[in-house]
Design a protein around this motif. Structure first.
Motif, PDB file in Angstrom:
ATOM      1  N   UNK A 464       0.817  -1.219   0.000  1.00 57.84           N
ATOM      2  CA  UNK A 464       0.000   0.000   0.000  1.00 57.84           C
ATOM      3  C   UNK A 464       0.845   1.261   0.000  1.00 57.84           C
ATOM      4  N   UNK A 465       1.887   1.287   0.834  1.00 58.91           N
ATOM      5  CA  UNK A 465       2.680   2.524   0.957  1.00 58.91           C
ATOM      6  C   UNK A 465       4.061   2.213   1.511  1.00 58.91           C
ATOM      7  N   UNK A 466       5.081   2.812   0.913  1.00 62.84           N
ATOM      8  CA  UNK A 466       6.462   2.699   1.401  1.00 62.84           C
ATOM      9  C   UNK A 466       7.042   4.098   1.530  1.00 62.84           C
ATOM     10  N   UNK A 467       7.626   4.378   2.692  1.00 58.87           N
ATOM     11  CA  UNK A 467       8.288   5.666   2.936  1.00 58.87           C
ATOM     12  C   UNK A 467       9.758   5.388   3.218  1.00 58.87           C
ATOM     13  N   UNK A 468      10.632   6.132   2.568  1.00 58.22           N
ATOM     14  CA  UNK A 468      12.065   5.945   2.786  1.00 58.22           C
ATOM     15  C   UNK A 468      12.707   7.253   3.245  1.00 58.22           C
ATOM     16  N   UNK A 469      13.554   7.150   4.256  1.00 59.22           N
ATOM     17  CA  UNK A 469      14.387   8.265   4.711  1.00 59.22           C
ATOM     18  C   UNK A 469      15.827   7.744   4.713  1.00 59.22           C
ATOM     19  N   UNK A 470      16.809   8.593   4.953  1.00 56.12           N
ATOM     20  CA  UNK A 470      18.193   8.104   4.964  1.00 56.12           C
ATOM     21  C   UNK A 470      18.456   6.989   5.979  1.00 56.12           C
ATOM     22  N   UNK A 471      17.663   6.931   7.065  1.00 54.15           N
ATOM     23  CA  UNK A 471      17.928   5.941   8.108  1.00 54.15           C
ATOM     24  C   UNK A 471      16.840   4.891   8.269  1.00 54.15           C
ATOM     25  N   UNK A 472      15.637   5.148   7.725  1.00 54.71           N
ATOM     26  CA  UNK A 472      14.528   4.240   7.978  1.00 54.71           C
ATOM     27  C   UNK A 472      13.733   3.945   6.707  1.00 54.71           C
ATOM     28  N   UNK A 473      13.104   2.751   6.705  1.00 55.82           N
ATOM     29  CA  UNK A 473      12.138   2.384   5.673  1.00 55.82           C
ATOM     30  C   UNK A 473      10.857   1.958   6.391  1.00 55.82           C
ATOM     31  N   UNK A 474       9.743   2.589   6.022  1.00 51.86           N
ATOM     32  CA  UNK A 474       8.441   2.264   6.620  1.00 51.86           C
ATOM     33  C   UNK A 474       7.592   1.565   5.567  1.00 51.86           C
ATOM     34  N   UNK A 475       7.142   0.356   5.867  1.00 54.93           N
ATOM     35  CA  UNK A 475       6.286  -0.393   4.957  1.00 54.93           C
ATOM     36  C   UNK A 475       4.889  -0.471   5.575  1.00 54.93           C
ATOM     37  N   UNK A 476       3.924   0.193   4.935  1.00 55.87           N
ATOM     38  CA  UNK A 476       2.558   0.266   5.465  1.00 55.87           C
ATOM     39  C   UNK A 476       1.612  -0.653   4.682  1.00 55.87           C
ATOM     40  N   UNK A 477       0.698  -1.258   5.392  1.00 51.52           N
ATOM     41  CA  UNK A 477      -0.432  -1.942   4.779  1.00 51.52           C
ATOM     42  C   UNK A 477      -1.684  -1.468   5.500  1.00 51.52           C
ATOM     43  N   UNK A 478      -2.699  -1.059   4.737  1.00 52.23           N
ATOM     44  CA  UNK A 478      -3.909  -0.482   5.312  1.00 52.23           C
ATOM     45  C   UNK A 478      -5.115  -1.416   5.140  1.00 52.23           C
ATOM     46  N   UNK A 479      -5.966  -1.436   6.128  1.00 46.08           N
ATOM     47  CA  UNK A 479      -7.246  -2.123   6.053  1.00 46.08           C
ATOM     48  C   UNK A 479      -8.326  -1.188   6.583  1.00 46.08           C
ATOM     49  N   UNK A 480      -9.536  -1.374   6.070  1.00 49.49           N
ATOM     50  CA  UNK A 480     -10.675  -0.652   6.635  1.00 49.49           C
ATOM     51  C   UNK A 480     -11.629  -1.667   7.248  1.00 49.49           C
ATOM     52  N   UNK A 481     -11.940  -1.438   8.533  1.00 52.56           N
ATOM     53  CA  UNK A 481     -12.840  -2.313   9.287  1.00 52.56           C
ATOM     54  C   UNK A 481     -12.340  -3.767   9.293  1.00 52.56           C
ATOM     55  N   UNK A 482     -11.027  -3.915   9.417  1.00 56.57           N
ATOM     56  CA  UNK A 482     -10.431  -5.245   9.561  1.00 56.57           C
ATOM     57  C   UNK A 482      -9.651  -5.306  10.854  1.00 56.57           C
ATOM     58  N   UNK A 483      -8.395  -5.729  10.776  1.00 61.02           N
ATOM     59  CA  UNK A 483      -7.551  -5.722  11.964  1.00 61.02           C
ATOM     60  C   UNK A 483      -6.117  -5.422  11.561  1.00 61.02           C
ATOM     61  N   UNK A 484      -5.406  -4.732  12.445  1.00 64.52           N
ATOM     62  CA  UNK A 484      -4.008  -4.401  12.187  1.00 64.52           C
ATOM     63  C   UNK A 484      -3.159  -5.662  12.116  1.00 64.52           C
ATOM     64  N   UNK A 485      -3.538  -6.670  12.902  1.00 70.01           N
ATOM     65  CA  UNK A 485      -2.795  -7.928  12.899  1.00 70.01           C
ATOM     66  C   UNK A 485      -2.834  -8.570  11.518  1.00 70.01           C
ATOM     67  N   UNK A 486      -4.018  -8.547  10.880  1.00 69.06           N
ATOM     68  CA  UNK A 486      -4.156  -9.110   9.538  1.00 69.06           C
ATOM     69  C   UNK A 486      -3.257  -8.393   8.538  1.00 69.06           C
ATOM     70  N   UNK A 487      -3.205  -7.078   8.646  1.00 72.04           N
ATOM     71  CA  UNK A 487      -2.378  -6.318   7.708  1.00 72.04           C
ATOM     72  C   UNK A 487      -0.902  -6.628   7.916  1.00 72.04           C
ATOM     73  N   UNK A 488      -0.491  -6.791   9.166  1.00 70.74           N
ATOM     74  CA  UNK A 488       0.903  -7.118   9.465  1.00 70.74           C
ATOM     75  C   UNK A 488       1.241  -8.506   8.921  1.00 70.74           C
ATOM     76  N   UNK A 489       0.312  -9.425   9.075  1.00 74.24           N
ATOM     77  CA  UNK A 489       0.506 -10.777   8.556  1.00 74.24           C
ATOM     78  C   UNK A 489       0.631 -10.762   7.031  1.00 74.24           C
ATOM     79  N   UNK A 490      -0.116  -9.860   6.392  1.00 78.45           N
ATOM     80  CA  UNK A 490      -0.032  -9.752   4.929  1.00 78.45           C
ATOM     81  C   UNK A 490       1.343  -9.259   4.496  1.00 78.45           C
ATOM     82  N   UNK A 491       1.888  -8.296   5.234  1.00 77.98           N
ATOM     83  CA  UNK A 491       3.237  -7.800   4.921  1.00 77.98           C
ATOM     84  C   UNK A 491       4.236  -8.945   4.984  1.00 77.98           C
TER      85      UNK A 491
END
Length: 529
Positions: A464-491
């Protein structure tokens, strides 16, 4: 070498040449225009040198030979059979004026005709019908001087753009006046030596592009791709002292300075296989201030564009890669068309990135960082309502959290922001909520200048979304009316972090669940890698 005079805002060719301003020689294009054709139209973004080009054409047709010494056109003209011929020139300057009032455009056209009548001592026709007056002036000037008339129209579309989305009734009145007025040119070849229209947009239903269909549109013509703007070769050959000084002022090497200039101001393409073109206004301002600032965008907020995009709930994520458009669409803007892409291209906010010769289609994207971040910054208030927020919502706090690897700080900032964002109820509420949710996160990060990608295609899925900085990489997965655990498992299951396995930066995998009921972040889980 002393300080050279940079022609910032100088649009008069005679002023530029007589007063020692630096001039990038575009007269080879002028000579090609005047010797190979007669009626032309050229579209280029604002602040790209269109008015200076028309002023150069005016000086040429007025036979001002001394102004052209040392330029490419001078040698060519001297070799011609009848060099430096003088013609009557009728110029319509429409770059400025009060065009939102009922008589604004009529007065502007009448003023230009009156100046022409006075200059060439023609019969005064103040009380004549405008189209008839225009036609009679062309015939009378030709008969009196023995030379056909040159007609130059600068920023023809300004009276239309001024009313776009503000006063549609006046916009239509201006279009109707144009239809009658410029249709005069259609059957006046016997009295016309040369005709040239410039503008930002090409309105398909304005008479000069329907009734006056003999105009040759050179907007996408390879022969004139660099007629306005500055190429890489022109930059390096004309501005060496300025580049050296700017590099010194910013603690850079010359190559580093050129690289930053390219990222900020280069990247415009006006046809297939066009060279990269720099925005001339921004480039000159950057040299003048020795700073990589945002100059072009700050000269005029595109209010009508921003309003149009907000009206249709346009997602800024559409621009992260490219958008596709056919050649017939790219240069044909209609006010009633809900698709904003042609206008965004013609206005200079998007440019040609790739093309398909077989399909005659183009892929469009932001030309450079100045336009990308300036445009997104202008879009941001419509999505974030930043001007309504108290100090705790300062976007710099989000910037600090992203740069410091503070995932909890990122979550708190967005949670607080969503809590006070307005939402509109209705049949499409759920769709709007989901789109707003992702747009708010995306645009907030982009306006900070972060490297953000959305819907990134990978071998097993799409992040869904990737953000990069010189020191960090953020990998996001979004769900609506689901669960954060499910999105993390998908990653994890789709191994979205695999491309960063050899990366020395710290990786955060973040699963986010958004609630339609609370219209806010319901769950947020982070796994570090």
């Amino acid at each position: 070498m002393g300080i050279r005079k940079l022609p910032i805002g100088i649009q008069d060719f005679e002023d530029l040449r007589q007063n020692g301003y630096l001039y990038v020689d575009k007269t080879a294009f002028v000579y090609k225009l005047v010797t190979e054709g007669k009626p032309y139209f050229l579209s280029r973004p604002r602040r790209f040198g269109k008015s200076l080009l028309l002023s150069t054409l005016e000086a040429y047709f007025l036979g001002k030979k001394e102004l052209f010494k040392g330029l490419k056109i001078y040698e060519e003209e001297e070799k011609s059979e009848n060099p430096w011929q003088v013609y009557p020139v009728l110029t319509f300057s429409l770059a400025a004026g009060e065009f939102t009032t009922p008589d604004g455009l009529r007065k502007a056209l009448s003023y230009c005709l009156k100046k022409f009548e006075e200059k060439y001592e023609l019969k005064q026709k103040d009380d004549w019908d405008l189209p008839v007056r225009f036609k009679e002036n062309l015939m009378e000037a030709t008969n009196k001087t023995g030379k056909k008339v040159v007609v130059l129209v600068d920023e023809y579309d300004n009276p239309l753009l001024k009313n776009l989305g503000v006063n549609e009734e006046q916009a239509e009145a201006n279009r109707t006046l144009y239809k009658a007025f410029f249709a005069v040119l259609k059957d006046q070849d016997a009295y016309l030596r040369f005709v040239f229209f410039t503008g930002v947009t090409k309105f398909s239903k304005v008479s000069i592009f329907s009734d006056l269909n003999q105009l040759k549109d050179v907007t996408l013509n390879k022969s004139f791709d660099a007629i306005c703007g500055i190429t890489q070769e022109e930059l390096e050959s004309n501005f060496k002292p300025e580049i050296e000084k700017m590099a010194e002022e910013n603690g850079m090497t010359g190559e580093e300075c050129l690289s930053e200039l390219k990222k900020m101001y280069d990247g415009y393409h006006f046809c297939m296989n066009s060279p990269d073109i720099y925005n001339p206004f921004s480039l000159l301002r950057a040299f003048d201030e020795n700073k990589f600032g945002s100059y072009w965008f700050s000269t005029g907020t595109p209010t009508f564009l921003i309003n149009r995009l907000n009206e249709i709930n346009f997602s800024p994520r559409n621009f992260i890669e490219t958008v596709k458009i056919s050649e017939s669409q790219i240069n044909d803007y209609r006010p009633e068309n809900p698709d904003p892409i042609p206008l965004l291209y013609q206005s200079g906010y998007l440019t040609i990135k790739d093309w398909n010769l077989r399909q005659l289609s183009y892929k469009l994207g932001f030309p450079n960082n100045e336009v990308k971040y300036g445009f997104l910054d202008a879009l941001a208030p419509g999505y974030l309502h930043i001007e309504d927020k108290p100090a705790p919502f300062n976007i710099d706090l989000l910037d600090d959290a992203v740069e410091e690897g503070d995932c909890e700080g990122i979550r708190k900032w967005f949670t607080a922001l969503f809590a006070i964002l307005p939402y509109t109820a209705g049949k499409e509420t759920e769709t709007v909520i989901e789109q707003n949710f992702q747009n708010v996160i995306y645009i907030s990060l982009l306006v900070l200048g972060k490297y953000v990608r959305t819907e990134v295609h990978q071998s097993l899925g799409r992040t869904d979304c990737i953000i990069e900085t010189p020191e960090y990489v953020y990998i996001f997965e979004f769900k609506r009316d689901g669960s954060a655990k499910e999105t993390l498992e998908q990653i994890e299951a789709q191994v979205y972090a695999k491309p960063y396995e050899a990366d020395s930066r710290k990786i955060f995998k973040i699963g986010v669940n958004f609630s339609s009921e609370t219209k806010n972040i319901a769950e947020w889980e982070v796994a570090e890698h």
